[in-house]
Design a protein around this motif. Structure first.
Motif, PDB file in Angstrom:
ATOM      1  N   UNK A   2       0.808  -1.218   0.000  1.00 25.09           N
ATOM      2  CA  UNK A   2       0.000   0.000   0.000  1.00 25.09           C
ATOM      3  C   UNK A   2       0.847   1.276   0.000  1.00 25.09           C
ATOM      4  N   UNK A   3       1.937   1.312   0.759  1.00 25.78           N
ATOM      5  CA  UNK A   3       2.770   2.511   0.785  1.00 25.78           C
ATOM      6  C   UNK A   3       3.352   2.798  -0.595  1.00 25.78           C
ATOM      7  N   UNK A  37      12.489  -0.643   3.563  1.00 25.49           N
ATOM      8  CA  UNK A  37      11.987  -0.699   2.198  1.00 25.49           C
ATOM      9  C   UNK A  37      13.078  -0.263   1.228  1.00 25.49           C
ATOM     10  N   UNK A  38      12.971  -0.720   0.003  1.00 26.55           N
ATOM     11  CA  UNK A  38      13.938  -0.342  -1.026  1.00 26.55           C
ATOM     12  C   UNK A  38      13.497   0.970  -1.667  1.00 26.55           C
ATOM     13  N   UNK A  43      13.432   9.807  -1.179  1.00 27.45           N
ATOM     14  CA  UNK A  43      12.054   9.463  -0.808  1.00 27.45           C
ATOM     15  C   UNK A  43      11.941   9.292   0.699  1.00 27.45           C
ATOM     16  N   UNK A  44      12.912   8.618   1.307  1.00 19.35           N
ATOM     17  CA  UNK A  44      12.891   8.443   2.761  1.00 19.35           C
ATOM     18  C   UNK A  44      12.972   9.790   3.469  1.00 19.35           C
ATOM     19  N   UNK A  45      13.805  10.707   2.989  1.00 17.51           N
ATOM     20  CA  UNK A  45      13.907  12.036   3.594  1.00 17.51           C
ATOM     21  C   UNK A  45      12.583  12.789   3.472  1.00 17.51           C
TER      22      UNK A  45
END
Length: 68
Positions: A2-3, A37-38, A43-45
């Motif tokens: 979903x994310x 997650x890969x 994107x993580x920031x």
């Protein structure tokens, strides 16, 4: 997952990490799921802090000595 769908639909600059503290409804270690997650560093920031800063119309320099 979903994310990944939400990121594809809305973009990482419209998704941010939140919590239901003090009620543990999911991750026992906040953000661990996202870290594992890969996803790119950018994107993580976005998820961890940049999206919230944008929504608050604020800058990272307002909260830290680090320059973006």
């Amino acid at each position: 997952m979903m994310l990944e769908y939400v990121l594809k639909l809305q973009g990482s600059n419209r998704v941010m990490l939140g919590s239901d503290y003090p009620f543990p409804l999911g991750d026992l270690e906040i953000g661990k799921f996202i870290e594992e997650m890969e996803l790119t560093k950018e994107i993580k920031e976005d998820i961890f802090h940049l999206s919230a800063l944008e929504w608050l119309n604020s800058n990272i320099e307002d909260y830290t000595d680090k320059k973006k």
